[in-house]
Enzyme design. Structure first.
Site, short mmCIF file in Angstrom:
data_model
loop_
_atom_site.label_atom_id
_atom_site.label_comp_id
_atom_site.label_asym_id
_atom_site.label_seq_id
_atom_site.Cartn_x
_atom_site.Cartn_y
_atom_site.Cartn_z
N ARG A 273 -10.55 -11.08 1.75
CA ARG A 273 -11.44 -12.10 1.17
C ARG A 273 -10.80 -13.49 1.26
O ARG A 273 -11.50 -14.49 1.34
CB ARG A 273 -11.79 -11.72 -0.28
N LYS B 213 0.84 -1.20 0.00
CA LYS B 213 0.00 0.00 0.00
C LYS B 213 0.88 1.25 0.00
O LYS B 213 1.95 1.25 0.60
CB LYS B 213 -0.83 0.05 1.29
N1 BES Z 1 -8.00 -3.39 4.17
C1 BES Z 1 -8.23 -3.00 2.84
C2 BES Z 1 -9.52 -2.22 2.64
C3 BES Z 1 -9.70 -0.94 3.40
C4 BES Z 1 -9.64 0.27 2.73
C5 BES Z 1 -10.05 -0.94 4.73
C6 BES Z 1 -9.85 1.44 3.42
C7 BES Z 1 -10.26 0.23 5.42
C8 BES Z 1 -10.18 1.42 4.76
C9 BES Z 1 -8.26 -4.20 1.92
O1 BES Z 1 -7.54 -5.31 2.32
C10 BES Z 1 -7.67 -3.74 0.64
O2 BES Z 1 -6.53 -3.41 0.64
N2 BES Z 1 -8.47 -3.69 -0.40
C11 BES Z 1 -8.02 -3.17 -1.61
C12 BES Z 1 -8.03 -4.21 -2.65
C13 BES Z 1 -7.26 -3.77 -3.85
C14 BES Z 1 -6.24 -4.79 -4.19
C15 BES Z 1 -8.12 -3.53 -5.01
C16 BES Z 1 -8.96 -2.03 -1.97
O3 BES Z 1 -10.15 -2.25 -2.08
O4 BES Z 1 -8.48 -0.90 -2.04
ZN ZN Z 2 -5.48 -5.26 1.77
#
Ligand code: BES
Ligand code: ZN
Ligand code: ZN
Length: 477
Positions: free
Chosen positions: A331, A257
Site C-alpha cells: 500500500r 515474515k
Molecule cells: N505481499 C503480502 C500479501 C500476500 C499474502 C501476497 C499472501 C500474496 C500471498 C503483503 O505485503 C503483506 O505482507 N500483507 C500482510 C500485511 C500484514 C502486516 C497485516 C498481510 O496481509 O498478511
Molecule cells: Zn508485505
C-alpha cells in the site's frame, strides 16, 4: 521454449489427432464421423455416464468429449475450458504435438475448449538443466468454429497471459527491480507499447517517499515504470490507468515474515505482471483505448538502513504515514503511484495488487477481492467480465468506519488497521491517495498457486489479464 498456438485451418485439414465435442443429447451428430462399431460403443457407454472416449486409428487418435448440459452460459464456458484442460494428460501421454478440434455441439464450444487446453499446457521450464519434453504445439480450428481474426486475437491473449505468468515465475535471484525494468522495456518493444523506466534520481525528484522508504534497506535501486498505449483512434479522451504492485520480493522487512509465508514472495509483483500483460494485449490487438500503466518496483528487504516499525515517512502526495508494520509495504508504494496517476486525470484507474493475506483467508484462491469509488455501472460490467473469463470478483465495502482504524497518534495515517478486515483497511489506506474513479483489485489469493487448479497452472496464474482485456472491450468497443 516453444509455446502452444491456435491455428486456423481449412475444413478437412483439422488433423489425424482430432477432438470431437458433442452435446449429450445430440450423439447422432457423431455418427458420420465415427465407425459403426465406435458409435455403438459410445452410445452404450454414454448411457452409463461415460463422457470421454479415445479411439485409436491407424493415423492418429480421435478423442470424443461429451459435454454436460448447463443453463448458465458462463458456467458452460468454464466447464468447456476445464474439459479442454483435462485432455492434456492424454495429449502428454501420447506425446501429441498437433491436434484438431471439431465442434459437434449446438453452441460452438471449440474455442473455449482450446483456450482451457492451451492455458493448461503452460510450463515454466527455464531453470531445468534437462531439455523440455515434447509439448503440445498446435491446436487447429476449422473455419466453422473460429475465423482467422478470432484465432489471432485468442493467440495474442494467450501469449499475454503466458508473459504475465513468466514474469511472476521468475525467481528473485534472477529478477530484481533493475531486471524488472529491463523486462518492461523488452516487452514494450516486442508488443508495441511505450515505456519509460525511471531510476532512483527521478523517484527522488518526484519525492516518492513511500517507494524510497520501502527500498531503504535494499542493495538494488527502485524503479518506477510508466507504460503507455495511446492509439490515434482511442474511444476515451482521458486514459484508463492501470497500477500494479511491483514488489519483486517481500521479506516483510523488519516485521519479518515467517518462512512458510516467505518462500513464494517472488509473486508479490503479480499485479505489475498483470498490468504488463494488459498493456501487451491491448497494443498487439490495436485496442482503441488509451491506457497508461504505472508500476512502482522494489524489493522489501532487511538491513541496517531498513525502515523500522514506528517510523514516520512523507509520501509523494505530501501526506505523512506512521509505518507500524513494514510488511504492509504494498500500500505504501502503491500510494505514490496512485498519487502520480492524478496528473493523467484518469477516466478510470485500477490498481492490481497481491496486497493482503486477509483477502486470501477470507475468499481463497478463486476470488479477486475488489472495492473502489468507480460508478456502479462500471462495477457491474467488471463483475460480468469476471464471470465471462472466470476470473471472478467479489466487492467489499469501503465504509468510512473502516478508515477510522488508520488514525495515527503522530502522523496523518498509519499503514495498518486492526487484525480484522485487513483487505478493507488496506483499500481504505489507498483511497486517501485518489481523486478519480478508482477500483482496487486484491489478487493475493488467485495470483499464485502452489498446485495447479484446472487450467490455472501452478505458481503464477496471470490472473487479471483476461479479465481486464474482456472489460476494456466490453466498456470501450
Ligand atoms: N505481499 C503480502 C500479501 C500476500 C499474502 C501476497 C499472501 C500474496 C500471498 C503483503 O505485503 C503483506 O505482507 N500483507 C500482510 C500485511 C500484514 C502486516 C497485516 C498481510 O496481509 O498478511
Ligand atoms: Zn508485505
Ligand atoms: Zn507484499
Amino acid at each position: 521454449m516453444k509455446r502452444v498456438q491456435l491455428a486456423a485451418v481449412e475444413a478437412g485439414f483439422l488433423h489425424h489427432n482430432l477432438v470431437l465435442l458433442a452435446d449429450k443429447d445430440r450423439l447422432d451428430v457423431l455418427d458420420s464421423l465415427l465407425a459403426p462399431g465406435e458409435s455403438a460403443f459410445l452410445r452404450q457407454a454414454a448411457a452409463q455416464e461415460v463422457s470421454s472416449f479415445s479411439f485409436p486409428r491407424a493415423d492418429g487418435i480421435v478423442f470424443v468429449r461429451i459435454l454436460k448440459p448447463e443453463k448458465d452460459p458462463y458456467i458452460a464456458l468454464e466447464d468447456t475450458r476445464l474439459a479442454g484442460n483435462e485432455l492434456l494428460a492424454e495429449i502428454r501421454r501420447y506425446k501429441i504435438e498437433t491436434l484438431g478440434i471439431q465442434n459437434c455441439c449446438t453452441e460452438n464450444r471449440a474455442l473455449a475448449f482450446a483456450e482451457g487446453l492451451a492455458l493448461g499446457s503452460y510450463q515454466f521450464l527455464k531453470y531445468f538443466t534437462k531439455p523440455a519434453e515434447k509439448n503440445l504445439l498446435e491446436i487447429r480450428l476449422g473455419p466453422d468454429t473460429a475465423t482467422p481474426e478470432v484465432i489471432a486475437e485468442a493467440n495474442t491473449l494467450l501469449e499475454a497471459v503466458f508473459l504475465s505468468r513468466d514474469l511472476v515465475n521468475e525467481p528473485h535471484s534472477h529478477f530484481n527491480a533493475v531486471q524488472f525494468g529491463e523486462a518492461v522495456e523488452k516487452a514494450a518493444q516486442e508488443w508495441g507499447f511505450e515505456a519509460e523506466i525511471m531510476g532512483k534520481e527521478k523517484i527522488e525528484a518526484l519525492k516518492m517517499g513511500g517507494i524510497l522508504a520501502v527500498n531503504q534497506a535494499s542493495q538494488i535501486p527502485p524503479r518506477f515504470c510508466v507504460l503507455e498505449w495511446k492509439p490515434a483512434h482511442a474511444k476515451n479522451t482521458k486514459p484508463v490507468v492501470l497500477i500494479g504492485k511491483g514488489v519483486v520480493y517481500d521479506t516483510g522487512g523488519l516485521s519479518l515474515k515467517p518462512s512458510e509465508s516467505m518462500d513464494y514472495m517472488k509473486c508479490d509483483m503479480a499485479g505489475a505482471a498483470t498490468v504488463i500483460g494488459a498493456l501487451a494485449v491491448a497494443a498487439k490487438t490495436n485496442l482503441p483505448v488509451h491506457l497508461v500503466g504505472l508500476i512502482p518496483v522494489t524489493d522489501n528487504k532487511i538491513g541496517e538502513n531498513a525502515l523500522a516499525p514506528g517510523d514516520v515517512i512523507t509520501m509523494g502526495s505530501g501526506k505523512t504515514v506512521e509505518v507500524v508494520n513494514t510488511d504492509a509495504e504494498g500500500r505504501i508504494i502503491l500510494a505514490d503511484a496512485l498519487h502520480y496517476a492524478k496528473k493523467y486525470e484518469p477516466s478510470l484507474a485500477f490498481d492490481i495488487a497481491t496486497l493482503t493475506g486477509s483477502a486470501v483467508r477470507a475468499l481463497g484462491t478463486q476470488v479477486i477481492c475488489y472495492m473502489g469509488t468507480a460508478p456502479k455501472s462500471v462495477k457491474s460490467t467488471l463483475e460480468e467480465s469476471g464471470f465471462a473469463t472466470y476470473e471472478r470478483l467479489v466487492e467489499l465495502p469501503l465504509w468510512k468506519e473502516f478508515g477510522d482504524e488508520l488514525k495515527s497518534n503522530i502522523a496523518d495515517l498509519k499503514n495498518l488497521g486492526s487484525s480484522n478486515a485487513g483487505m478493507i483497511t488496506a483499500g481504505k489506506f489507498l483511497e486517501n491517495f485518489v481523486d478519480y474513479p478508482w477500483l482496487h483489485l486484491d489478487i493475493a489469493g488467485p495470483a499464485y498457486l502452489r498446485t495447479a487448479n484446472g487450467y490455472r497452472t501452478k505458481e503464477g496464474t496471470g490472473v487479471g489479464v483476461r479479465l481486464l482485456y474482456n472489460f476494456l472491450k466490453k466498456n470501450y468497443l
